[in-house]
Structure formats: C-alpha cells, structure tokens
Design a protein around this motif. Sequence first.
Motif, PDB file in Angstrom:
ATOM      1  N   VAL A  62       0.810  -1.221   0.000  1.00 27.08           N
ATOM      2  CA  VAL A  62       0.000   0.000   0.000  1.00 27.08           C
ATOM      3  C   VAL A  62       0.846   1.274   0.000  1.00 27.08           C
ATOM      4  N   GLY A  63       2.113   1.146  -0.324  1.00 23.07           N
ATOM      5  CA  GLY A  63       2.934   2.327  -0.509  1.00 23.07           C
ATOM      6  C   GLY A  63       3.683   2.850   0.700  1.00 23.07           C
ATOM      7  N   TYR A  64       3.684   2.113   1.813  1.00 16.13           N
ATOM      8  CA  TYR A  64       4.462   2.561   2.966  1.00 16.13           C
ATOM      9  C   TYR A  64       5.939   2.271   2.724  1.00 16.13           C
ATOM     10  N   ARG A  65       6.773   3.234   3.084  1.00 13.82           N
ATOM     11  CA  ARG A  65       8.221   3.076   2.919  1.00 13.82           C
ATOM     12  C   ARG A  65       8.921   3.653   4.144  1.00 13.82           C
ATOM     13  N   LEU A  66       9.804   2.849   4.721  1.00 12.40           N
ATOM     14  CA  LEU A  66      10.606   3.391   5.804  1.00 12.40           C
ATOM     15  C   LEU A  66      11.861   4.013   5.192  1.00 12.40           C
ATOM     16  N   ASP A  67      12.392   5.034   5.847  1.00 16.08           N
ATOM     17  CA  ASP A  67      13.483   5.806   5.253  1.00 16.08           C
ATOM     18  C   ASP A  67      14.785   5.021   5.152  1.00 16.08           C
ATOM     19  N   ILE A  68      15.288   4.543   6.292  1.00 15.72           N
ATOM     20  CA  ILE A  68      16.562   3.811   6.291  1.00 15.72           C
ATOM     21  C   ILE A  68      16.460   2.633   7.260  1.00 15.72           C
ATOM     22  N   LEU A  69      16.901   1.478   6.805  1.00 18.47           N
ATOM     23  CA  LEU A  69      17.008   0.285   7.643  1.00 18.47           C
ATOM     24  C   LEU A  69      18.491  -0.020   7.796  1.00 18.47           C
ATOM     25  N   VAL A  70      18.958  -0.114   9.047  1.00 19.25           N
ATOM     26  CA  VAL A  70      20.379  -0.303   9.324  1.00 19.25           C
ATOM     27  C   VAL A  70      20.607  -1.693   9.914  1.00 19.25           C
ATOM     28  N   GLU A  71      21.468  -2.458   9.247  1.00 25.13           N
ATOM     29  CA  GLU A  71      21.860  -3.789   9.721  1.00 25.13           C
ATOM     30  C   GLU A  71      20.647  -4.698   9.967  1.00 25.13           C
ATOM     31  N   GLU A  72      19.558  -4.440   9.297  1.00 24.35           N
ATOM     32  CA  GLU A  72      18.319  -5.209   9.465  1.00 24.35           C
ATOM     33  C   GLU A  72      17.797  -5.173  10.907  1.00 24.35           C
ATOM     34  N   LYS A  73      18.286  -4.192  11.711  1.00 22.75           N
ATOM     35  CA  LYS A  73      17.943  -4.159  13.135  1.00 22.75           C
ATOM     36  C   LYS A  73      17.359  -2.840  13.629  1.00 22.75           C
ATOM     37  N   VAL A  74      17.643  -1.739  12.945  1.00 26.49           N
ATOM     38  CA  VAL A  74      17.200  -0.428  13.421  1.00 26.49           C
ATOM     39  C   VAL A  74      16.605   0.354  12.246  1.00 26.49           C
ATOM     40  N   ILE A  75      15.415   0.903  12.471  1.00 26.42           N
ATOM     41  CA  ILE A  75      14.758   1.743  11.468  1.00 26.42           C
ATOM     42  C   ILE A  75      15.016   3.200  11.820  1.00 26.42           C
ATOM     43  N   ILE A  76      15.355   3.994  10.799  1.00 25.05           N
ATOM     44  CA  ILE A  76      15.505   5.439  10.982  1.00 25.05           C
ATOM     45  C   ILE A  76      14.418   6.124  10.168  1.00 25.05           C
ATOM     46  N   GLU A  77      13.679   7.005  10.824  1.00 24.66           N
ATOM     47  CA  GLU A  77      12.732   7.874  10.132  1.00 24.66           C
ATOM     48  C   GLU A  77      13.282   9.284  10.203  1.00 24.66           C
ATOM     49  N   VAL A  78      13.568   9.849   9.048  1.00 27.05           N
ATOM     50  CA  VAL A  78      14.131  11.195   8.955  1.00 27.05           C
ATOM     51  C   VAL A  78      12.986  12.202   8.850  1.00 27.05           C
ATOM     52  N   LYS A  79      13.071  13.245   9.647  1.00 28.75           N
ATOM     53  CA  LYS A  79      12.059  14.304   9.645  1.00 28.75           C
ATOM     54  C   LYS A  79      12.738  15.667   9.560  1.00 28.75           C
ATOM     55  N   THR A  80      11.996  16.649   9.036  1.00 32.06           N
ATOM     56  CA  THR A  80      12.412  18.050   9.057  1.00 32.06           C
ATOM     57  C   THR A  80      11.182  18.873   9.415  1.00 32.06           C
ATOM     58  N   VAL A  81      10.778  18.772  10.668  1.00 31.06           N
ATOM     59  CA  VAL A  81       9.569  19.435  11.144  1.00 31.06           C
ATOM     60  C   VAL A  81       9.928  20.389  12.280  1.00 31.06           C
ATOM     61  N   SER A  82       9.018  21.316  12.584  1.00 34.68           N
ATOM     62  CA  SER A  82       9.312  22.265  13.660  1.00 34.68           C
ATOM     63  C   SER A  82       9.476  21.547  14.995  1.00 34.68           C
TER      64      SER A  82
END
Length: 125
Positions: A62-82
Amino acid sequence: MTENEISSKIIGAAIEVHKQLGPGLLESSYEKCLAFELTQQGLEIKTQVAVPVQYKGIKLEVGYRLDILVEEKVIIEVKTVSELAAIHKAQLLTYLKLTGIKLGLLVNFNSLKLIDGVKRVANNL
C-alpha cells in the motif's frame, strides 16, 4: 552488533550530517547524506524500504516506505519538522510492528541541536 551499538553509530552519523548542513533542507537531502555517513562507517543499510501491511492473512502493498534500515535491526525515520509530534512516533512504531524490528530512531534535522531532535522508539514485541 547490538541495536544499542548501532543506534549510537546512527546518532553520531546524524550529528555529523547536521554539523555539515545545519537545519532547513528537505528530508531527502538529510536521508541521502545520513545514508552516506552510515555506509562510510561500514554499516549495511537499505533506503526507502517497502513495508507491506498484513490484513486478515493478506499481504497488501500500500505504498508505505521506511526511510533507512540499518543492519536489518534499526529503522531510521528522517524528519524536518518544527517539532516531533505523537503521530511521528506512532508512524515509526507501526513500521516496527509491521517489520518485527525492535528499535527505531526518529531524527528531526530541523533542530538547533540535533540531539534534541532524536527520539528512540522501542517495539515491545
């Protein structure tokens, strides 16, 4: 490498990116630079990873995408919000649950001090 060791490296890499670029750019710029920094540290990463939804035994793309997956163990979601909001944490927690991964980091590059824009989110499976 444990999730905590990986998250320490991620935070260090994110601080380096923030030192070089400062706040005010698009998420995609920070994501690319952070991915570069992580690979320079020898970490295995994947970017824009598709996350399917399981619904009543059916796998839905359904189009969900996580930003970065590191070592198959940690998800990073990058934001640029106030400022980070509850919905950002909920989004990351949903990704953690859908993937079965235990740890995620929200990294908001639109912070004067990057460390103030970093939030750990744990999936208590």
